[in-house]
Write an enzyme that holds these catalytic residues in place. Structure first.
Site, PDB file in Angstrom:
ATOM      1  CB  SER A 156      66.451  -4.041 105.741  1.00  0.00           C
ATOM      2  OG  SER A 156      66.935  -3.275 104.663  1.00  0.00           O
ATOM      3  N   GLY A 195      74.753  -7.394 102.571  1.00  0.00           N
ATOM      4  CA  GLY A 195      74.445  -8.197 103.757  1.00  0.00           C
ATOM      5  C   GLY A 195      75.187  -9.526 103.777  1.00  0.00           C
ATOM      6  N   GLY A 215      66.260  -8.074  97.490  1.00  0.00           N
ATOM      7  CA  GLY A 215      66.659  -6.672  97.490  1.00  0.00           C
ATOM      8  C   GLY A 215      67.935  -6.466  96.684  1.00  0.00           C
ATOM      9  CD  GLU A 249      71.362 -11.888  98.443  1.00  0.00           C
ATOM     10  OE1 GLU A 249      70.623 -11.361  99.282  1.00  0.00           O
ATOM     11  OE2 GLU A 249      72.275 -11.271  97.872  1.00  0.00           O
TER      12      GLU A 249
HETATM   13  O1  LIG Z   1      73.657  -9.679 100.943  1.00  0.00           O
HETATM   14  C1  LIG Z   1      72.665  -8.990 101.013  1.00  0.00           C
HETATM   15  C2  LIG Z   1      71.758  -8.730  99.903  1.00  0.00           C
HETATM   16  O2  LIG Z   1      72.350  -8.682  98.637  1.00  0.00           O
HETATM   17  C3  LIG Z   1      70.741  -7.614 100.116  1.00  0.00           C
HETATM   18  O3  LIG Z   1      69.669  -7.934  99.274  1.00  0.00           O
HETATM   19  C4  LIG Z   1      71.239  -6.237  99.801  1.00  0.00           C
HETATM   20  O4  LIG Z   1      72.388  -5.957 100.580  1.00  0.00           O
HETATM   21  C5  LIG Z   1      70.164  -5.168 100.055  1.00  0.00           C
HETATM   22  O5  LIG Z   1      69.846  -5.155 101.409  1.00  0.00           O
HETATM   23  P1  LIG Z   1      68.837  -4.109 102.026  1.00  0.00           P
HETATM   24  O6  LIG Z   1      67.488  -4.438 101.494  1.00  0.00           O
HETATM   25  O7  LIG Z   1      68.953  -4.299 103.508  1.00  0.00           O
HETATM   26  O8  LIG Z   1      69.308  -2.739 101.606  1.00  0.00           O
END
Ligand SMILES: O=C[C@H](O)[C@H](O)[C@H](O)COP(=O)(O)O
Length: 232
Positions: free
Chosen positions: A30, A99, A84, A105
């Site tokens: 997000s 996510g 993120g 990533e």
């Molecule tokens: O797999 C997902 C990633 O590592 C995201 O960057 C992490 O979960 C943070 O997500 P959010 O910005 O929705 O908290």
């Protein structure tokens, strides 16, 4: 300021590090999506960048908003990745993968000269581990892999449930066709040792500990955004 506004603030501060002509790794989640929205506005105004997405989800959003994309094979060396995180500690060690995008990533971040993490204050921790550590595993032999993870974790003094991530009626499947085990360790006092140990287990494809990868973290709170460097 609500959570979304903080994410936008962090994303806007990160956008200031983006220069014309850059090859950008574009994160998932997000917070990264707020960055994509702001980046798309700059692209519409004439900024020239090419992005490499870290997930199919991010790729779809970029295409929808007109951010030009290439694959990592077309663009194997990147200037900057912006992404993120689920947790950030004082040494800029991260937990990522909430996510499900941790593998791509990490590959994209490793191909980048710099990685900027964007997050809101709630993600900053003294010790990593309150967030369940995502561990991406090959579906073949997943139970044996989980037992091996439990054994090495116990040797490091870590315990807690290690559960297969679910989605609908089945196991959650990553973009790479793997499963995720979420490990509820609670506290990971020696994240460096755990990272190395997990990498040595056959069946573990990748884990969500990102060590020595982030150059800076831009952390947004109600008072605005601040920049963290390791141990500052
Ligand atoms: O797999 C997902 C990633 O590592 C995201 O960057 C992490 O979960 C943070 O997500 P959010 O910005 O929705 O908290």
């Amino acid at each position: 300021m609500d959570a979304r506004e903080m994410k936008i603030k962090a994303a806007a501060a990160a956008l200031e590090h983006v220069e014309n002509g850059m090859r950008l790794g574009i994160g998932t989640g997000s917070t990264a999506e707020e960055f994509v929205r702001l980046l798309a506005e700059r692209v519409a105004d004439g900024l020239s960048v090419v992005g490499v997405p870290t997930s199919e989800r991010t790729a779809r959003l970029c295409l929808e908003l007109g951010v030009p994309l290439k694959s990592l094979d077309e663009l194997p060396e990147l200037d900057l990745t912006i992404d993120g995180a689920d947790e950030v500690d004082g040494r800029l060690r991260l937990i990522k993968g909430g996510g499900g995008a941790l593998l791509r990533e990490k590959i994209v971040a490793a191909a980048s000269s710099r990685m900027i993490v964007i997050a809101d204050e709630t993600k900053v921790v003294e010790t990593l581990g309150a967030f369940k550590l995502p561990i991406e595993v090959n579906p073949f032999g997943m139970v044996a892999t989980r037992i091996a993870i439990e054994r090495v974790a116990a040797r490091l003094g870590l315990s807690g449930a290690i559960e297969v991530r679910r989605s609908g009626d089945g196991n959650y499947m990553t973009d790479g066709g793997h499963y995720i085990l979420d490990a509820s360790f609670g506290r990971i006092p020696d994240a460096d040792a755990l990272a190395i140990t997990l990498n040595a287990i056959p069946g573990v494809v990748e884990h969500g500990l990102f060590i020595n990868m982030a150059s800076i973290a831009i952390i947004a709170g109600p008072a605005g955004a601040r920049t963290l460097t390791a141990d500052t």
